[in-house]
Every structure is written in C-alpha cells, then in structure tokens.
Design a protein around this motif. Structure first.
Motif, short mmCIF file in Angstrom:
data_model
loop_
_atom_site.label_atom_id
_atom_site.label_comp_id
_atom_site.label_asym_id
_atom_site.label_seq_id
_atom_site.Cartn_x
_atom_site.Cartn_y
_atom_site.Cartn_z
N GLY A 8 -31.56 52.19 35.37
CA GLY A 8 -32.88 52.81 35.33
C GLY A 8 -33.95 51.86 34.79
O GLY A 8 -33.66 50.78 34.27
N SER A 9 -35.18 52.27 34.90
CA SER A 9 -36.31 51.45 34.43
C SER A 9 -36.43 51.51 32.92
O SER A 9 -35.91 52.42 32.27
CB SER A 9 -37.61 51.95 35.06
OG SER A 9 -37.97 53.21 34.50
N LEU A 10 -37.13 50.56 32.36
CA LEU A 10 -37.38 50.54 30.92
C LEU A 10 -38.08 51.82 30.48
O LEU A 10 -37.73 52.42 29.46
CB LEU A 10 -38.21 49.30 30.55
CG LEU A 10 -38.51 49.10 29.08
CD1 LEU A 10 -37.22 49.01 28.27
CD2 LEU A 10 -39.34 47.85 28.87
N LYS A 11 -39.04 52.27 31.29
CA LYS A 11 -39.78 53.49 30.96
C LYS A 11 -38.85 54.72 30.94
O LYS A 11 -38.92 55.53 30.02
CB LYS A 11 -40.91 53.69 31.97
CG LYS A 11 -41.90 54.74 31.60
CD LYS A 11 -43.06 54.73 32.59
CE LYS A 11 -44.16 55.65 32.13
NZ LYS A 11 -45.31 55.59 33.03
N SER A 12 -37.97 54.83 31.92
CA SER A 12 -37.05 55.97 31.96
C SER A 12 -36.05 55.90 30.80
O SER A 12 -35.68 56.92 30.23
CB SER A 12 -36.31 56.07 33.30
OG SER A 12 -35.36 55.02 33.44
N PHE A 24 -29.12 53.96 19.31
CA PHE A 24 -28.75 52.64 19.83
C PHE A 24 -29.63 52.32 21.02
O PHE A 24 -30.19 53.21 21.65
CB PHE A 24 -27.26 52.61 20.22
CG PHE A 24 -26.85 53.70 21.18
CD1 PHE A 24 -27.02 53.56 22.55
CD2 PHE A 24 -26.29 54.87 20.70
CE1 PHE A 24 -26.65 54.56 23.42
CE2 PHE A 24 -25.91 55.88 21.56
CZ PHE A 24 -26.09 55.73 22.93
N PRO A 25 -29.77 51.03 21.35
CA PRO A 25 -30.63 50.64 22.46
C PRO A 25 -29.99 50.89 23.82
O PRO A 25 -28.76 50.86 23.96
CB PRO A 25 -30.85 49.15 22.23
CG PRO A 25 -29.68 48.70 21.45
CD PRO A 25 -29.26 49.88 20.62
N LEU A 26 -30.83 51.14 24.82
CA LEU A 26 -30.40 51.21 26.21
C LEU A 26 -30.87 49.94 26.90
O LEU A 26 -32.03 49.56 26.78
CB LEU A 26 -31.01 52.44 26.90
CG LEU A 26 -30.57 53.79 26.35
CD1 LEU A 26 -31.32 54.91 27.08
CD2 LEU A 26 -29.07 53.97 26.49
N LEU A 27 -29.97 49.29 27.59
CA LEU A 27 -30.28 48.04 28.28
C LEU A 27 -30.43 48.30 29.76
O LEU A 27 -29.68 49.07 30.36
CB LEU A 27 -29.17 47.02 28.03
CG LEU A 27 -28.81 46.77 26.57
CD1 LEU A 27 -27.65 45.78 26.46
CD2 LEU A 27 -30.01 46.27 25.79
N VAL A 28 -31.40 47.65 30.40
CA VAL A 28 -31.67 47.81 31.82
C VAL A 28 -30.78 46.85 32.62
O VAL A 28 -30.82 45.65 32.42
CB VAL A 28 -33.16 47.55 32.14
CG1 VAL A 28 -33.41 47.64 33.64
CG2 VAL A 28 -34.04 48.52 31.38
#
Length: 84
Positions: A8-12, A24-28
């Motif tokens: 997904g996109s950074l925005k989503s 925790f972070p989500l990575l694109v």
C-alpha cells in the motif's frame, strides 16, 4: 523490533497505523520485492498473502506462518512464549 510490510501507499499505511494505533512502523513494499522474496505472494503474483515472518538478530528466519496467527502462536514460534 516489529515491522509491517505491505504494498500500500505511505498515506494508506499512515491511516491504517493511526486507526489501529500500531506500536510499530509499516514499510511500503511498492514493487512487491520483499513479499516475493519471502514467498508471500499469490501464485499469480498479483496480491500479497498475509504472512508472519520472525527473523532473529542474526538474520535467520525462526518463524514463518501464513494467515493471521495469534500473538501467543507467534511468541511461542519465536521462542518468547509465556513458558519460555
């Protein structure tokens, strides 16, 4: 450390993370290379398959499960369960 990886996109990712208050972070994975490398793609390689991968500090895969395993299953699989 925990990371979520998704095409997904950074925005989503930001909306999803905010909504669920993820710690925790989500990575694109825009090109799908990460999911492909971990065998987390459909046979047609059109979509990612939900897959949980545990990797130790040495870079060794210590847990691999498709679907949505419970937190207890994951912790037990990586050797961090309540009885460990």
């Amino acid at each position: 450390m925990v990371f979520g990886v998704n095409p997904g996109s950074l925005k989503s990712h930001q909306r999803f993370s905010d909504k669920h208050e993820l710690p925790f972070p989500l990575l694109v994975d825009a090109g799908g290379e990460v999911s492909q490398a971990y065998g987390a793609r459909t046979l047609q390689k059109l979509a990612p398959l939900r897959t949980v991968v545990g990797i130790d500090k040495r870079g060794v895969v210590v847990y691999y499960q498709r679907g949505m395993p419970s937190t207890d299953e994951i912790l037990h699989g990586i050797g961090a369960g309540s009885d460990a």
